[in-house]
Scaffold this motif. Structure first.
Motif, PDB file in Angstrom:
ATOM      1  N   LYS A   1       0.716  -1.200   0.047  1.00 42.09           N
ATOM      2  CA  LYS A   1      -0.281  -0.025   0.001  1.00 42.09           C
ATOM      3  C   LYS A   1       0.790   1.322   0.008  1.00 42.09           C
ATOM      4  O   LYS A   1       0.291   2.331  -0.489  1.00 42.09           O
ATOM      5  N   ARG A   2       2.023   1.161   0.516  1.00 40.00           N
ATOM      6  CA  ARG A   2       3.040   2.302   0.681  1.00 40.00           C
ATOM      7  C   ARG A   2       3.386   2.897  -0.656  1.00 40.00           C
ATOM      8  O   ARG A   2       4.025   3.696  -1.006  1.00 40.00           O
ATOM      9  N   HIS A   3       3.349   1.909  -1.814  1.00 39.24           N
ATOM     10  CA  HIS A   3       3.826   2.195  -3.092  1.00 39.24           C
ATOM     11  C   HIS A   3       2.924   3.024  -3.936  1.00 39.24           C
ATOM     12  O   HIS A   3       3.092   3.506  -5.175  1.00 39.24           O
ATOM     13  N   GLN A   4       1.648   3.279  -3.380  1.00 40.34           N
ATOM     14  CA  GLN A   4       0.514   3.821  -4.043  1.00 40.34           C
ATOM     15  C   GLN A   4       0.909   5.271  -4.725  1.00 40.34           C
ATOM     16  O   GLN A   4       1.496   6.007  -3.421  1.00 40.34           O
ATOM     17  N   LEU A   5       0.471   5.919  -5.881  1.00 38.64           N
ATOM     18  CA  LEU A   5       1.176   7.161  -6.332  1.00 38.64           C
ATOM     19  C   LEU A   5      -0.145   7.727  -6.756  1.00 38.64           C
ATOM     20  O   LEU A   5      -0.783   7.351  -7.711  1.00 38.64           O
ATOM     21  N   ASN A   6      -0.088   9.270  -6.610  1.00 40.63           N
ATOM     22  CA  ASN A   6      -1.097   9.842  -7.345  1.00 40.63           C
ATOM     23  C   ASN A   6      -0.272  10.937  -8.375  1.00 40.63           C
ATOM     24  O   ASN A   6       0.745  11.624  -7.732  1.00 40.63           O
ATOM     25  N   ALA A   7      -0.869  11.190  -9.507  1.00 40.63           N
ATOM     26  CA  ALA A   7      -0.250  12.102 -10.407  1.00 40.63           C
ATOM     27  C   ALA A   7      -1.335  12.298 -11.340  1.00 40.63           C
ATOM     28  O   ALA A   7      -1.812  11.262 -11.869  1.00 40.63           O
ATOM     29  N   GLY A   8      -1.203  13.537 -12.206  1.00 39.83           N
ATOM     30  CA  GLY A   8      -1.972  13.716 -13.366  1.00 39.83           C
ATOM     31  C   GLY A   8      -3.372  13.260 -13.277  1.00 39.83           C
ATOM     32  O   GLY A   8      -4.034  12.915 -14.225  1.00 39.83           O
ATOM     33  N   GLY A   9      -4.001  13.549 -12.026  1.00 37.52           N
ATOM     34  CA  GLY A   9      -5.708  12.906 -11.906  1.00 37.52           C
ATOM     35  C   GLY A   9      -5.853  11.629 -11.685  1.00 37.52           C
ATOM     36  O   GLY A   9      -6.898  11.381 -11.931  1.00 37.52           O
ATOM     37  N   MET A  10      -4.791  10.840 -11.432  1.00 39.35           N
ATOM     38  CA  MET A  10      -4.779   9.329 -11.165  1.00 39.35           C
ATOM     39  C   MET A  10      -4.130   8.983 -10.070  1.00 39.35           C
ATOM     40  O   MET A  10      -3.389   9.435  -9.596  1.00 39.35           O
ATOM     41  N   THR A  11      -4.545   7.779  -9.493  1.00 32.45           N
ATOM     42  CA  THR A  11      -4.136   6.942  -8.427  1.00 32.45           C
ATOM     43  C   THR A  11      -3.644   5.550  -9.046  1.00 32.45           C
ATOM     44  O   THR A  11      -4.468   4.905  -9.713  1.00 32.45           O
TER      45      THR A  11
END
Ligand SMILES: Cc1cc2nc3c(=O)[nH]c(=O)nc-3n(C[C@H](O)[C@H](O)[C@H](O)COP(=O)(O)O)c2cc1C
Length: 345
Positions: free
Chosen positions: A43-53
Motif C-alpha cells: 500500500k505504501r507504493h501507491q502514487l497520485n499524479a495527473g489526476g490518477m491514482t
C-alpha cells in the motif's frame, strides 16, 4: 536457472509475435495463472499524479495487450496500470509479418507492426468483460486507421475518445508510432492542434485524464509547441517516449536497452518544458529496466513509468525487483510512503 529464463530459452527459438499471441491467449483464458508469480502490491507504493491514482508506479506500456484480452492476468501479476491498444476505429491487419525482431545482445526489440488490432467495437466489448474486478488503472491508447487521411485524423481520435472514455481511467493520443505512414507528421503544431481541439469537444461530456505520447526524436521547438497545446487543452500530461527510428537495424521502431539513453534525454527535455508554470505530469517509457532508471526519473520531476521490452527480457520478476527497490528507497530515506518521499523532492 530461474523459471522465466527456462521459458525464455525455449520461447526465444520461435517467432516473437507467435509466442506473444500464444501467451495472450493463455493469459486471457487463465488469469488466475498469474497468482503464483505475482508481486503483491504494498500500500505504501501507491502514487497520485495527473489526476490518477495507481496502486504502484509501474505500468505496462501500450502495444503489449493490443486488444484488451489479458488485462485481468496482467493486473493480477501486479502492474500499477495497463495501457491497451493501440486501438483504431476500424479493425486492421497491420504490416506484413514477420514484424518483430529480437536483439538479445542488448535486450532490445525492433517492431514494424503498424497497429494490427481488432478495432474499437470488439476491443470495447473485450474491455467491458474484463474491467470489473481489475485494480490496475486502465488506459486506452488511441490511433488513427492507416487509410484515414490526415484531415480526417481528428475525427478518428474524437470518435475513439467518445467510445472509450466512460470505461477507462485515462486515455492516450498516440501520434508517435513510426509504423503508420504519416502518423508522426501529426506531431506538428497544426496537426496536434486540430486533434486536441476535436477531442476536447468530446471531453465536455466525459472528462478523463488525457495524455499525449511522443517520439524520442522531437526538437525542443516542436516539443514546446506540443506542450503548449496540451496545456491549453488541459491534458494531464505527456508520455515520453515511443520507440526510436534513430538506428541502423532495419525498418521499424527500436525499444529496450538500445534506446535507454536517447529516451532518457528526451524525457529530461520534456520535463524541462512541461514542468514549472505548466505543470503537466510526465509518464516515462523507453528503456526503463531497473529501479535506478525510475529513481533518476523521479529526481528529475517525473511521475509514473511504463515498461514493455524489459518485461519481455526479464519476465514478471521485474515487478518484484521494482517493488524491492521502492522498499529499499523508503528504508534508506525514512519516508513512510512513496508519495511522501516524492512530495519531499
Ligand atoms: C512489439 C511492440 C509493439 C508496440 N506497439 C505499440 C502500440 O501499439 N502503441 C504505442 O503507443 N506504443 C507501442 N509500442 C511502444 C511501447 O509502448 C513503448 O513506448 C516503447 O517500446 C518504449 O518502451 P520500452 O523500451 O520499455 O519497450 C510497442 C513496442 C513494442 C516493442
Amino acid at each position: 536457472m530461474k523459471p522465466y529464463n527456462i521459458f525464455k530459452s525455449c520461447a526465444f527459438k520461435f517467432d516473437p509475435e507467435s509466442v506473444h499471441d500464444f501467451s495472450i491467449q493463455l493469459f486471457n483464458k487463465f488469469p488466475q495463472f498469474a497468482y503464483p508469480i505475482a508481486t503483491k502490491t504494498d500500500k505504501r507504493h501507491q502514487l497520485n499524479a495527473g489526476g490518477m491514482t495507481w496502486k504502484n508506479p509501474i505500468g505496462l506500456a501500450a502495444g503489449f495487450d493490443k486488444n484488451a484480452r489479458a488485462l485481468n492476468f496482467l493486473s493480477n501479476l501486479g502492474f500499477g496500470a495497463l495501457e491497451f491498444g493501440t486501438v483504431t476505429p476500424r479493425p486492421q491487419k497491420g504490416n506484413p509479418r514477420p514484424r518483430i525482431k529480437r536483439f538479445p545482445e542488448d535486450s532490445s526489440l525492433l517492431n514494424s507492426m503498424g497497429f494490427p488490432n481488432l478495432g474499437s467495437k470488439v476491443i470495447l466489448k473485450n474491455l467491458k468483460t474484463t474491467s470489473s474486478y481489475n485494480d490496475s488503472a486502465i488506459g486506452a491508447n488511441l490511433g488513427k486507421n492507416k487509410d484515414t487521411t490526415d484531415s480526417n485524423a481528428p475525427s478518428d481520435y474524437a470518435f475513439l475518445y467518445e467510445q472509450f472514455a466512460p470505461h477507462v481511467d485515462y486515455l492516450t493520443i498516440n501520434i508517435s508510432s513510426p509504423n503508420t505512414p504519416g502518423l508522426r507528421a501529426l506531431q506538428s503544431r497544426e496537426g496536434f492542434l486540430e486533434i486536441a481541439s476535436e477531442v476536447s469537444k468530446k471531453r465536455e461530456s466525459c472528462l478523463r485524464p488525457l495524455y499525449l505520447k511522443i517520439a524520442p526524436e522531437l526538437e525542443t521547438k516542436d516539443l514546446e509547441d506540443l506542450v503548449n497545446i496540451a496545456t491549453q487543452f488541459k491534458f494531464s500530461g505527456i508520455i515520453a517516449t515511443n520507440t526510436s527510428i534513430a538506428h541502423g537495424r532495419g525498418k521499424g521502431g527500436l525499444s529496450g536497452e538500445a534506446i535507454k539513453e536517447e529516451s532518457k534525454l528526451a524525457r529530461l527535455k520534456v520535463l524541462e518544458v512541461a514542468k514549472g508554470p505548466r505543470d503537466l505530469s510526465v509518464i516515462g517509457a523507453g528503456g526503463i529496466s531497473c529501479i535506478e532508471d525510475v529513481v533518476d526519473f523521479w529526481k528529475a520531476g517525473g511521475d509514473f513509468v511504463q515498461i514493455y521490452t524489459s518485461f519481455i527480457y526479464k519476465g514478471p520478476g521485474i515487478l518484484k525487483e521494482f517493488s524491492q527497490g521502492i522498499n529499499d528507497l523508503l528504508a534508506q530515506t525514512g519516508a513512510s510512503t512513496l508519495q511522501e518521499w516524492k512530495d519531499s523532492l
